[in-house]
Design a protein around this motif. Structure first.
Motif, short mmCIF file in Angstrom:
data_model
loop_
_atom_site.label_atom_id
_atom_site.label_comp_id
_atom_site.label_asym_id
_atom_site.label_seq_id
_atom_site.Cartn_x
_atom_site.Cartn_y
_atom_site.Cartn_z
N ALA A 329 2.45 -13.38 -8.46
CA ALA A 329 1.20 -13.00 -7.80
C ALA A 329 0.12 -14.04 -8.08
O ALA A 329 -0.02 -14.52 -9.21
CB ALA A 329 0.74 -11.64 -8.29
N SER A 330 -0.60 -14.39 -7.06
CA SER A 330 -1.68 -15.37 -7.20
C SER A 330 -3.02 -14.65 -7.35
O SER A 330 -3.33 -13.74 -6.58
CB SER A 330 -1.72 -16.29 -5.97
OG SER A 330 -2.91 -17.05 -5.97
N GLN A 363 -1.09 -7.29 -3.89
CA GLN A 363 0.18 -7.95 -4.23
C GLN A 363 0.98 -7.12 -5.24
O GLN A 363 2.19 -6.94 -5.08
CB GLN A 363 -0.10 -9.34 -4.81
CG GLN A 363 -0.65 -10.35 -3.82
CD GLN A 363 -0.97 -11.67 -4.49
OE1 GLN A 363 -0.07 -12.35 -5.00
NE2 GLN A 363 -2.24 -12.03 -4.52
N LEU A 364 0.30 -6.60 -6.26
CA LEU A 364 1.01 -5.81 -7.28
C LEU A 364 1.50 -4.49 -6.69
O LEU A 364 2.57 -4.01 -7.08
CB LEU A 364 0.08 -5.56 -8.47
CG LEU A 364 -0.33 -6.83 -9.24
CD1 LEU A 364 -1.30 -6.47 -10.37
CD2 LEU A 364 0.89 -7.55 -9.79
N ARG A 365 0.75 -3.92 -5.76
CA ARG A 365 1.20 -2.70 -5.10
C ARG A 365 2.46 -2.98 -4.28
O ARG A 365 3.40 -2.19 -4.26
CB ARG A 365 0.07 -2.16 -4.22
CG ARG A 365 0.35 -0.77 -3.67
CD ARG A 365 -0.92 -0.09 -3.14
NE ARG A 365 -1.62 -0.94 -2.18
CZ ARG A 365 -2.87 -1.37 -2.36
NH1 ARG A 365 -3.55 -1.07 -3.46
NH2 ARG A 365 -3.46 -2.12 -1.43
N VAL A 374 8.95 -6.92 -12.74
CA VAL A 374 8.05 -7.77 -13.50
C VAL A 374 7.22 -8.64 -12.55
O VAL A 374 7.77 -9.21 -11.60
CB VAL A 374 8.83 -8.67 -14.49
CG1 VAL A 374 7.89 -9.64 -15.21
CG2 VAL A 374 9.60 -7.83 -15.49
N ALA A 375 5.92 -8.71 -12.84
CA ALA A 375 5.05 -9.62 -12.09
C ALA A 375 4.64 -10.77 -13.00
O ALA A 375 4.32 -10.56 -14.19
CB ALA A 375 3.82 -8.89 -11.58
N LEU A 393 5.66 -3.78 -14.54
CA LEU A 393 5.08 -2.90 -13.52
C LEU A 393 5.39 -1.44 -13.79
O LEU A 393 4.74 -0.56 -13.21
CB LEU A 393 5.58 -3.33 -12.14
CG LEU A 393 5.08 -4.73 -11.72
CD1 LEU A 393 5.68 -5.13 -10.38
CD2 LEU A 393 3.56 -4.75 -11.63
N SER A 394 6.32 -1.15 -14.66
CA SER A 394 6.66 0.25 -14.95
C SER A 394 5.59 0.92 -15.80
O SER A 394 5.36 2.12 -15.70
CB SER A 394 8.00 0.33 -15.67
OG SER A 394 7.95 -0.38 -16.90
N ASN A 395 4.92 0.15 -16.67
CA ASN A 395 3.94 0.76 -17.57
C ASN A 395 2.62 -0.01 -17.68
O ASN A 395 1.72 0.41 -18.40
CB ASN A 395 4.54 0.93 -18.98
CG ASN A 395 5.05 -0.39 -19.56
OD1 ASN A 395 4.66 -1.47 -19.12
ND2 ASN A 395 5.92 -0.29 -20.56
N GLY A 396 2.51 -1.13 -16.98
CA GLY A 396 1.25 -1.88 -16.98
C GLY A 396 1.05 -2.79 -18.16
O GLY A 396 0.02 -3.49 -18.25
N VAL A 397 1.97 -2.82 -19.11
CA VAL A 397 1.84 -3.71 -20.27
C VAL A 397 1.89 -5.16 -19.81
O VAL A 397 2.75 -5.53 -19.00
CB VAL A 397 2.95 -3.43 -21.30
CG1 VAL A 397 2.92 -4.48 -22.41
CG2 VAL A 397 2.79 -2.03 -21.89
N GLN A 398 0.94 -5.98 -20.29
CA GLN A 398 0.96 -7.39 -19.89
C GLN A 398 0.56 -8.27 -21.07
O GLN A 398 -0.06 -7.82 -22.05
CB GLN A 398 0.03 -7.63 -18.71
CG GLN A 398 -1.45 -7.54 -19.00
CD GLN A 398 -2.29 -7.87 -17.76
OE1 GLN A 398 -1.90 -7.54 -16.65
NE2 GLN A 398 -3.43 -8.53 -17.98
N TRP A 399 0.93 -9.53 -20.99
CA TRP A 399 0.58 -10.51 -22.03
C TRP A 399 0.53 -11.90 -21.41
O TRP A 399 1.09 -12.15 -20.34
CB TRP A 399 1.55 -10.46 -23.20
CG TRP A 399 2.99 -10.86 -22.89
CD1 TRP A 399 3.53 -12.09 -23.05
CD2 TRP A 399 4.02 -10.02 -22.38
NE1 TRP A 399 4.85 -12.08 -22.68
CE2 TRP A 399 5.18 -10.81 -22.27
CE3 TRP A 399 4.08 -8.68 -22.01
CZ2 TRP A 399 6.38 -10.32 -21.79
CZ3 TRP A 399 5.28 -8.18 -21.54
CH2 TRP A 399 6.42 -8.99 -21.43
#
Length: 416
Positions: A329-330, A363-365, A374-375, A393-399
């Motif tokens: 995703a941009s 885009q994430l939707r 995974v995005a 994308l299953s739980n919104g966790v990002q790093w």
């Protein structure tokens, strides 16, 4: 746009259906190789006389079902209704039978018959099949059936019955056919209209009739076993006992004849109660005289084919895969997103990115709707620092991680 329809009896295979097709194709290729069978590919079109000679002029295929046309050179051409005739033609044309005494071959692709479309039966349909040329012995019959059963086992198809019969030698078959004609002529007026026509053209096919009017007479009709000599009985018995010995259940069906004129000795068919009245999804048999009838040497052969659309009706459902593993995703850095996507693809990952200039939220939707787990978010500020974001994308966790270390982080994300 109601006039934009596929030709009757033809069907499209849509993207969401193709994973199941690819699953079949993978199994066909893998199991064929385990048995030592090599792939052969023949043209979609052949000269029409090829099928008249092989399948038989009085069969339903030639009489009613072949797609025929005259080409610009004045030659009568047919879309292939089955594969065996083309395979034999290729063996003879290219001199393959002079190079080896035994050939194990398999094929896969579309064929065409003008018949009434119904569930799992189309006018363009697909077949997988295998042929063994060069052995007159029942061991090759057993091997070809083992190959078919191994494919079904690998696919997880278990609800079926294998039916077996013999048609003996051509002389024994003709003798039996004469007995059938004499029997059915006595009751001709009581047979169905189609069976009355078959009585003159192809009387063995009356035994295939499902018409209620024909059933009492089929039950009382002579059986081929009474017309067989010792060698034919021994051949059949070897096939039957060998299949049972390797744990393959088999049901003898003395009415089984198959629809093609070239069969001799062993014939067999796979049927399933899950398919309703038209319950066959594959079958085959031995055809020792076919190569010689084409002008070749007397090469014995045995083979079978599965109807692929019929197999698909029996194939257990499996969870589908998303179109990609990663959505790039941009967030204000589209050119960098394309670079990241190419980097991931080069590493063997399935990755897609936005082509509609949508917002990051959109885009994430879209990634979530496609089932992508995974995005990889390429933001302008992060990219300037040499970093990207990964989001589950299953739980919104990002790093955030350095682009140069992206691949191990992707592996970690996909492992969740």
């Amino acid at each position: 746009m109601s006039d934009l329809q596929a030709v009757r009896g033809m069907h499209d295979i849509l993207p969401e259906e193709l994973p199941r097709w690819r699953r079949l194709e993978e199994v066909f290729r893998t199991i064929s190789a385990r048995f030592g069978y090599e792939e052969i590919r023949t043209p979609l079109v052949e000269y029409a006389h090829l099928y008249v000679r092989s399948v038989g002029p009085d069969t339903d295929i030639v009489h009613k079902e072949m797609y025929l046309f005259t080409d610009r050179g004045g030659e009568q051409i047919a879309l292939r209704p089955e594969f065996t005739a083309g395979v034999v033609r290729a063996l003879l044309q290219h001199g393959l039978l002079h190079r080896r005494s035994l050939w194990r071959l398999w094929y896969y692709g579309p064929a065409f018959r003008y018949e009434r479309p119904q569930k799992g039966r189309y006018r363009q349909f697909h077949q997988y099949g295998a042929e063994c040329f060069g052995s007159p012995y029942p061991e090759s019959d057993v091997e070809i059936i083992q190959l078919a059963v191994a494919i079904l086992k690998e696919l997880g198809i278990t609800t079926y019955e294998l039916q077996l019969n013999t048609l003996g030698t051509p002389v024994e078959r003709r003798r039996y056919q004469q007995e059938l004609v004499a029997f059915f002529r006595e009751v001709r007026s009581q047979l169905s209209a189609e069976s009355q026509q078959r009585l003159e053209r192809n009387p063995l096919r009356i035994l295939d009739s499902k018409h209620p009017a024909d059933q009492p007479f089929i039950e009382r009709a002579p059986q081929i076993w009474d017309s067989l000599g010792r060698e034919s009985r021994e051949h059949f018995q070897y096939v039957y006992t060998s299949l049972r010995a390797v744990g393959i259940p088999v049901q003898v069906n003395p009415r089984l004849v198959r629809g093609l004129d070239y069969y001799t000795h062993t014939v067999f068919e796979f049927i399933s109660p899950q398919l309703g009245a038209q319950n066959a999804f594959g079958g085959g048999g031995r055809y020792d005289g076919l190569v010689e009838s084409f002008g070749g040497p007397p090469v014995p052969a045995v083979g079978f084919a599965f109807g692929v659309e019929r197999l698909l009706l029996l194939l257990p459902e499996q969870p589908g895969q998303p179109v990609a593993q990663l959505y790039v995703a941009s967030a204000g850095a589209p050119e960098a997103a394309y670079q990241v996507a190419m980097h991931l693809r080069a590493a063997g990952y399935r990755a897609v990115c936005d082509l509609q200039r949508r917002s990051l939220k959109a885009q994430l939707r879209e990634a979530d709707r496609l089932g992508i787990p995974v995005a990889v978010i390429v933001g302008e500020a992060e990219w300037q620092r040499g970093n990207v974001l990964l989001r589950l994308l299953s739980n919104g966790v990002q790093w955030e991680c350095p682009f140069q270390d992206l691949l191990p982080h992707v592996r970690q994300a996909l492992a969740h």
